[in-house]
Write a protein that holds these residues in place. Structure first.
Motif, PDB file in Angstrom:
ATOM      1  N   PHE A 186      21.498  42.603 -32.933  1.00 16.30           N
ATOM      2  CA  PHE A 186      22.097  41.272 -32.591  1.00 16.30           C
ATOM      3  C   PHE A 186      23.486  41.778 -31.600  1.00 16.30           C
ATOM      4  O   PHE A 186      23.004  40.207 -31.145  1.00 16.30           O
ATOM      5  CB  PHE A 186      21.920  40.128 -33.872  1.00 16.30           C
ATOM      6  CG  PHE A 186      22.377  39.221 -33.271  1.00 16.30           C
ATOM      7  CD1 PHE A 186      21.503  37.628 -33.227  1.00 16.30           C
ATOM      8  CD2 PHE A 186      23.820  38.523 -33.855  1.00 16.30           C
ATOM      9  CE1 PHE A 186      22.423  36.794 -32.926  1.00 16.30           C
ATOM     10  CE2 PHE A 186      24.111  36.958 -33.387  1.00 16.30           C
ATOM     11  CZ  PHE A 186      23.356  36.173 -32.842  1.00 16.30           C
ATOM     12  N   ASN A 187      24.089  41.840 -32.196  1.00 11.37           N
ATOM     13  CA  ASN A 187      25.413  42.175 -31.124  1.00 11.37           C
ATOM     14  C   ASN A 187      25.310  42.872 -29.920  1.00 11.37           C
ATOM     15  O   ASN A 187      25.622  42.268 -29.254  1.00 11.37           O
ATOM     16  CB  ASN A 187      26.628  43.028 -31.957  1.00 11.37           C
ATOM     17  CG  ASN A 187      26.877  42.047 -33.197  1.00 11.37           C
ATOM     18  OD1 ASN A 187      26.851  40.814 -33.354  1.00 11.37           O
ATOM     19  ND2 ASN A 187      27.772  42.998 -34.237  1.00 11.37           N
ATOM     20  N   LYS A 188      23.835  43.269 -29.578  1.00 14.58           N
ATOM     21  CA  LYS A 188      23.907  43.870 -28.243  1.00 14.58           C
ATOM     22  C   LYS A 188      23.463  42.902 -27.272  1.00 14.58           C
ATOM     23  O   LYS A 188      22.889  42.976 -26.684  1.00 14.58           O
ATOM     24  CB  LYS A 188      22.714  45.099 -28.731  1.00 14.58           C
ATOM     25  CG  LYS A 188      23.204  45.749 -28.941  1.00 14.58           C
ATOM     26  CD  LYS A 188      22.203  47.530 -29.171  1.00 14.58           C
ATOM     27  CE  LYS A 188      22.126  48.843 -30.142  1.00 14.58           C
ATOM     28  NZ  LYS A 188      21.180  49.533 -30.273  1.00 14.58           N
ATOM     29  N   LEU A 189      23.078  41.553 -27.995  1.00 14.18           N
ATOM     30  CA  LEU A 189      22.449  41.060 -26.805  1.00 14.18           C
ATOM     31  C   LEU A 189      23.226  40.137 -26.039  1.00 14.18           C
ATOM     32  O   LEU A 189      22.466  39.441 -25.502  1.00 14.18           O
ATOM     33  CB  LEU A 189      21.668  39.516 -27.960  1.00 14.18           C
ATOM     34  CG  LEU A 189      20.892  40.645 -28.579  1.00 14.18           C
ATOM     35  CD1 LEU A 189      19.885  39.006 -30.179  1.00 14.18           C
ATOM     36  CD2 LEU A 189      18.920  40.810 -27.830  1.00 14.18           C
ATOM     37  N   ALA A 190      24.277  39.531 -26.401  1.00 11.26           N
ATOM     38  CA  ALA A 190      25.751  39.518 -25.133  1.00 11.26           C
ATOM     39  C   ALA A 190      27.125  40.344 -25.320  1.00 11.26           C
ATOM     40  O   ALA A 190      27.085  41.696 -26.306  1.00 11.26           O
ATOM     41  CB  ALA A 190      26.031  38.362 -25.994  1.00 11.26           C
ATOM     42  N   PRO A 191      27.343  40.866 -24.271  1.00 12.94           N
ATOM     43  CA  PRO A 191      28.442  42.175 -24.318  1.00 12.94           C
ATOM     44  C   PRO A 191      29.747  41.533 -24.949  1.00 12.94           C
ATOM     45  O   PRO A 191      30.291  42.949 -25.437  1.00 12.94           O
ATOM     46  CB  PRO A 191      28.811  41.743 -23.355  1.00 12.94           C
ATOM     47  CG  PRO A 191      27.557  40.712 -21.749  1.00 12.94           C
ATOM     48  CD  PRO A 191      26.874  39.839 -22.869  1.00 12.94           C
ATOM     49  N   ASP A 192      29.913  40.601 -25.771  1.00 13.64           N
ATOM     50  CA  ASP A 192      31.340  39.964 -26.206  1.00 13.64           C
ATOM     51  C   ASP A 192      30.083  38.834 -27.404  1.00 13.64           C
ATOM     52  O   ASP A 192      30.858  38.194 -27.382  1.00 13.64           O
ATOM     53  CB  ASP A 192      31.985  39.655 -25.421  1.00 13.64           C
ATOM     54  CG  ASP A 192      33.266  39.524 -26.979  1.00 13.64           C
ATOM     55  OD1 ASP A 192      33.391  39.732 -27.958  1.00 13.64           O
ATOM     56  OD2 ASP A 192      34.796  39.378 -26.209  1.00 13.64           O
ATOM     57  N   MET A 193      29.475  40.113 -27.954  1.00 14.64           N
ATOM     58  CA  MET A 193      28.862  38.314 -29.470  1.00 14.64           C
ATOM     59  C   MET A 193      29.521  37.601 -30.170  1.00 14.64           C
ATOM     60  O   MET A 193      29.542  36.512 -30.480  1.00 14.64           O
ATOM     61  CB  MET A 193      27.710  39.845 -30.747  1.00 14.64           C
ATOM     62  CG  MET A 193      27.020  38.631 -31.125  1.00 14.64           C
ATOM     63  SD  MET A 193      26.553  36.817 -30.720  1.00 14.64           S
ATOM     64  CE  MET A 193      24.476  37.873 -29.324  1.00 14.64           C
ATOM     65  N   PRO A 194      30.900  38.468 -30.546  1.00 16.25           N
ATOM     66  CA  PRO A 194      31.834  38.207 -31.746  1.00 16.25           C
ATOM     67  C   PRO A 194      32.668  36.552 -31.120  1.00 16.25           C
ATOM     68  O   PRO A 194      33.151  35.912 -30.893  1.00 16.25           O
ATOM     69  CB  PRO A 194      33.301  38.790 -32.304  1.00 16.25           C
ATOM     70  CG  PRO A 194      32.022  40.327 -32.030  1.00 16.25           C
ATOM     71  CD  PRO A 194      31.862  40.318 -31.310  1.00 16.25           C
TER      72      PRO A 194
END
Length: 108
Positions: free
Chosen positions: A77-85
Motif C-alpha cells: 500500500f505504501n508503494k502507491l504514493a511517494p510519501d504515503m504517510p
C-alpha cells in the motif's frame, strides 16, 4: 440402546469430540451471499494461512455504486504514493468537516 452423536469436520469429514472443534466463520467468498460457519478440527486450523498482521483494509466504491473490500499488505500500500504517510495525514476524514474549514460564520 444409546443415541450417539458425533461431530465431523466440514473440511476433512474426520470425527472428534466437541472439545476438538473450532468454529470458523467465512465472512466473504465469491460463492456465498452471507457469512457461513464451518466446524473444523483444531488440528486443521493451521491450514488457514494468515497473510500477515500488517494489513491495510480498504473499502472501494466505484462510480456505479458498487462497493468491495480490498486487503493489502502495508508495504504494498505504501508503494502507491511517494510519501504515503503524508498522503494519509492530509486526506479528508470520512466524517466531519473538510480540512481547512472553520466553525462559525466568519464574524468572529
Amino acid at each position: 440402546m444409546a443415541i450417539v452423536s458425533r461431530k465431523e469436520s466440514d473440511l476433512s469429514g474426520e470425527s472428534g469430540t466437541d472439545a476438538e472443534f473450532a468454529s470458523v466463520v467465512v465472512r466473504q467468498h465469491p460463492s456465498i451471499d452471507q457469512p457461513k460457519s464451518l466446524d473444523v478440527l483444531v488440528s486443521e486450523l493451521d491450514s488457514f494461512k494468515d497473510i500477515g498482521g500488517d494489513l491495510v483494509i480498504l473499502e472501494v466504491r466505484t462510480p456505479n455504486g458498487e462497493t468491495r473490500d480490498v486487503y493489502m499488505k502495508v508495504p504494498d500500500f505504501n508503494k502507491l504514493a511517494p510519501d504515503m504517510p503524508k498522503v494519509l495525514k492530509e486526506a479528508r476524514g470520512t466524517r466531519g468537516r473538510v480540512p481547512g474549514t472553520r466553525v462559525g460564520n466568519g464574524n468572529g
